[in-house]
Design a protein around this motif. Structure first.
Motif: not given
Length: 168
Positions: A56-61, A63-69, A100-101
């Motif tokens: 599995l792959g993830n990108i931790w951020v 400043n996360p987004p507040e909405r889907d996109g 988010p990713f």
């Protein structure tokens, strides 16, 4: 009659590591081996390889987004391979989350293959805070192959676990 035009320039903010920094590290937990790269001022790319061979792959951020996109994902060859075209890996969803990713097994394997080839997996999207800037996040291949050898040794040492049996 006076006509006035306003020119709004879109700024692209870029996040990546420089070429002189081997950015990859390999770590282990009880149930998985991890490859990770910190992305200055942005977050961290993490690949997790479980004993059942799922990646599995993830990108931790920060400043996360507040909405889907959605964002666009490319694999960009290094400058010394400028004759090679970029590879469009498709549209990827992001969600309002600290990670988010999220990349499934198939996409995580593809990203790792691109890094092994020396390419730069790169995500493009409009700033999820206000859409005024374009964002470019490039995952560096520098040092990936060297750390991949450590990662493969880690995977070989994992105890086989039936994850499906654990969740049912």
């Amino acid at each position: 009659l006076l006509i006035s035009t306003v020119h709004a320039e879109v700024v692209t903010r870029e996040y990546t590591n420089d070429l002189n920094t081997p950015a990859w590290t390999s770590t282990r937990t009880a149930m998985a081996c991890h490859l990770s790269q910190k992305i200055p001022l942005y977050g961290e790319m993490i690949f997790s390889h479980r004993a059942d061979d799922k990646i599995l792959g993830n990108i931790w951020v920060f400043n996360p987004p507040e909405r889907d996109g959605y964002a666009r994902l490319y694999s960009i060859p290094p400058e010394w391979k400028s004759f090679k075209p970029s590879l469009d890996l498709g549209r990827v969803a992001f969600m309002p989350h600290q990670r988010p990713f999220a990349f499934n097994h198939q996409m995580a394997r593809r990203l790792m293959k691109e890094l092994e080839l020396g390419n730069w997996p790169t995500i493009y999207y409009e700033d999820w805070q206000d859409s005024l800037d374009d964002i470019k996040v490039a995952i560096s291949p520098v040092g990936f192959r060297k750390v991949m050898k450590e990662h493969q040794a880690c995977i070989a040492s994992l105890d086989p676990i039936d994850y499906d049996a654990m969740t049912t």
